[in-house]
Design an enzyme around this catalytic site. Sequence first.
Site, PDB file in Angstrom:
ATOM      1  N   ARG A 126       0.799  -1.227   0.000  1.00 37.47           N
ATOM      2  CA  ARG A 126       0.000   0.000   0.000  1.00 37.47           C
ATOM      3  C   ARG A 126       0.835   1.281   0.000  1.00 37.47           C
ATOM      4  NH1 ARG A 126      -4.706  -1.917   3.842  1.00 37.47           N
ATOM      5  NH2 ARG A 126      -2.862  -2.665   4.892  1.00 37.47           N
ATOM      6  N   LYS A 174      16.224 -26.048   6.729  1.00 33.15           N
ATOM      7  CA  LYS A 174      17.428 -26.054   7.572  1.00 33.15           C
ATOM      8  C   LYS A 174      18.277 -27.276   7.255  1.00 33.15           C
ATOM      9  CE  LYS A 174      15.236 -23.627  11.419  1.00 33.15           C
ATOM     10  NZ  LYS A 174      15.957 -22.413  11.733  1.00 33.15           N
ATOM     11  N   GLU A 206      12.506 -21.167  22.664  1.00 36.09           N
ATOM     12  CA  GLU A 206      13.024 -19.847  22.284  1.00 36.09           C
ATOM     13  C   GLU A 206      13.179 -19.001  23.534  1.00 36.09           C
ATOM     14  OE1 GLU A 206      11.589 -18.384  18.186  1.00 36.09           O
ATOM     15  OE2 GLU A 206       9.825 -19.177  19.187  1.00 36.09           O
ATOM     16  N   HIS A 220       6.269 -26.866  12.169  1.00 36.73           N
ATOM     17  CA  HIS A 220       7.673 -27.260  12.326  1.00 36.73           C
ATOM     18  C   HIS A 220       7.831 -28.588  13.074  1.00 36.73           C
ATOM     19  CE1 HIS A 220       8.139 -23.281  10.917  1.00 36.73           C
ATOM     20  NE2 HIS A 220       8.182 -22.654  12.066  1.00 36.73           N
TER      21      HIS A 220
HETATM   22  C1  BG6 Z   1       8.362 -19.130  13.030  1.00 33.38           C
HETATM   23  C2  BG6 Z   1       7.414 -18.787  14.148  1.00 33.38           C
HETATM   24  O1  BG6 Z   1       7.753 -20.014  12.132  1.00 33.38           O
HETATM   25  O2  BG6 Z   1       9.538 -19.711  13.553  1.00 33.38           O
HETATM   26  C3  BG6 Z   1       8.086 -17.877  15.163  1.00 33.38           C
HETATM   27  O3  BG6 Z   1       6.265 -18.136  13.634  1.00 33.38           O
HETATM   28  C4  BG6 Z   1       9.408 -18.449  15.602  1.00 33.38           C
HETATM   29  O4  BG6 Z   1       7.240 -17.646  16.283  1.00 33.38           O
HETATM   30  C5  BG6 Z   1      10.260 -18.853  14.408  1.00 33.38           C
HETATM   31  O5  BG6 Z   1      10.070 -17.465  16.384  1.00 33.38           O
HETATM   32  C6  BG6 Z   1      11.525 -19.549  14.843  1.00 33.38           C
HETATM   33  O6  BG6 Z   1      12.330 -19.819  13.748  1.00 33.38           O
HETATM   34  P1  BG6 Z   1      13.850 -20.211  13.943  1.00 33.38           P
HETATM   35  O7  BG6 Z   1      14.327 -20.538  12.569  1.00 33.38           O
HETATM   36  O8  BG6 Z   1      14.511 -19.000  14.544  1.00 33.38           O
HETATM   37  O9  BG6 Z   1      13.886 -21.378  14.873  1.00 33.38           O
END
Ligand code: BG6
EC number: 1.1.1.49
Length: 511
Positions: A66, A207, A241, A265
């Site tokens: 936009r 990865k 995380e 994931h």
């Molecule tokens: C994303 C999620 O798919 O993966 C995030 O939406 C997350 O919440 C991220 O932080 C983590 O990715 P990576 O590659 O840093 O483990």
Amino acid sequence: MTDEAAWVNPLRQPEDKRLPRIAGPSGMVIFGVTGDLARRKLLPAIYDLANRGLLPAGFSLVGFGRREWTKTDFEDYVRSAVEKGSRTRFNENVWNRLAEGMHFVTGAFDDDEAFEKLAALLAEMDANRGTGGNWAFYLSVPPEYFSDVVHQLDRCGMATPTGNQWRRVVIEKPFGHDLASAKKLNEVVNHVFPERSVFRIDHYLGKETVQNILALRFANQMFEPVWNANYIDHVQITMAEDIGLGGRAGYYDGIGAARDVIQNHLIQLLALVAMEEPTSFSPRRLRAEKLKVLRATTPLEPFDETTARGQYTSGWQGSEKVIGLREEEGFDPDSTTETYAACTLTINSRRWAGVPFYLRTGKRLGRRVTEIALVFKRPPFQPFAKGQTDLLTANAVVLRIQPDEGVLMRFGSKVPGSTMEVRDVNMDFSYSEAFTEESPEAYERLILDALLDESSLFPTNEEVERSWEILDPILEHWAENGRPDAYAAGTWGPESADAMLARTGRHWRRP
Ligand code: BG6
């Protein structure tokens, strides 16, 4: 070494002499280019691909959004994202060549005229830059916009290639919020793009260490014979995380850890760890095996005992005092969105019957780590005297996805000395020590694969739908049963998560 000239340092040899995979004439249009993902990951990855010489000379990049941006504004924006996020050294020549092919089209997703302008621009670039009518449309936008965008692409003739051209759509997660919505989205997308032109991104599959699961299992002889219920007691898949959710409320509130990470994931990791050997890694064969194991996977009940969820409160992350979720800007203080989720899945197959797969993920946990731990049963008989094996736990193979990528094996060893005492030791393979090459960023690999029409690392619509089918009963149970438990930032999740495993006589690894 007598003949110096003929000697090749095996550590320095380029990728075992295979020709690098270079994308043919093509371009990419990114919807949602001003978003966080595009800025942090997609734009740097595209530049890195160009810098490594893996994009065609006339590669063109079009942003759609936009903002009232000129070509120069867009270039400045991309350049600052690249300078911040790229992994390769900035090269002015590469940049200039890439910037020549950059354009920005201003418009909203319901703006017919803007899409007509976009179609005209692509045709112009096909004529002037040799993109050959081959375009990938990257939807880095929330799913509620998928429908508008693909219909506009269809309406303006951009979804339909002619002759040898190709048109592909690359879609970011979240792919729906439950099975029903995922099915609807698949219908919308497949109505316009045939399934073979749809590339659903799960960046974990890009990865290097995730692909190494296939190498470890199927290129070696020593793991597969014990990779089953006869030897393995349980499997723990962890994605922890340390970051919180500051700034991401818009996306995350109402979604939560299970939808954000487990549905995609972690279930993909489970599929790769648990599937049978495919006859080849062709997209069809690999995805068929993944789907087969997902079809055999079910959540274990009762969910009050086999799942846990939590929400972080304030606490200490290392030496930093951090706020809780409910104080984060943009979150409703009454939000029931979980930032920690754990569940128990079982696989109804001869290989895995009775082996629980524990999946957990969370924000603001003790540290950032993703790993898969296969924990073995104890030997059926141990000819040791009482006390000699008190310090011995179960054997384990741990696939460390990130950081410190590698594989760890834990087994018992005699403690040096005149008495027989056995305790755990670790044998540790580390990528960074074994290889000099740096792993490419997941998005680099996946963007290149999409341009090359290599779809092995992209989940199919059936995989996505099946993953929702596995998770939905847990989500429904949670929706009907109150709030997530609290856990302090910097810890390893709520007490209910520890209780969930303790109930079965097991405990979570502290990675
Ligand atoms: C994303 C999620 O798919 O993966 C995030 O939406 C997350 O919440 C991220 O932080 C983590 O990715 P990576 O590659 O840093 O483990």
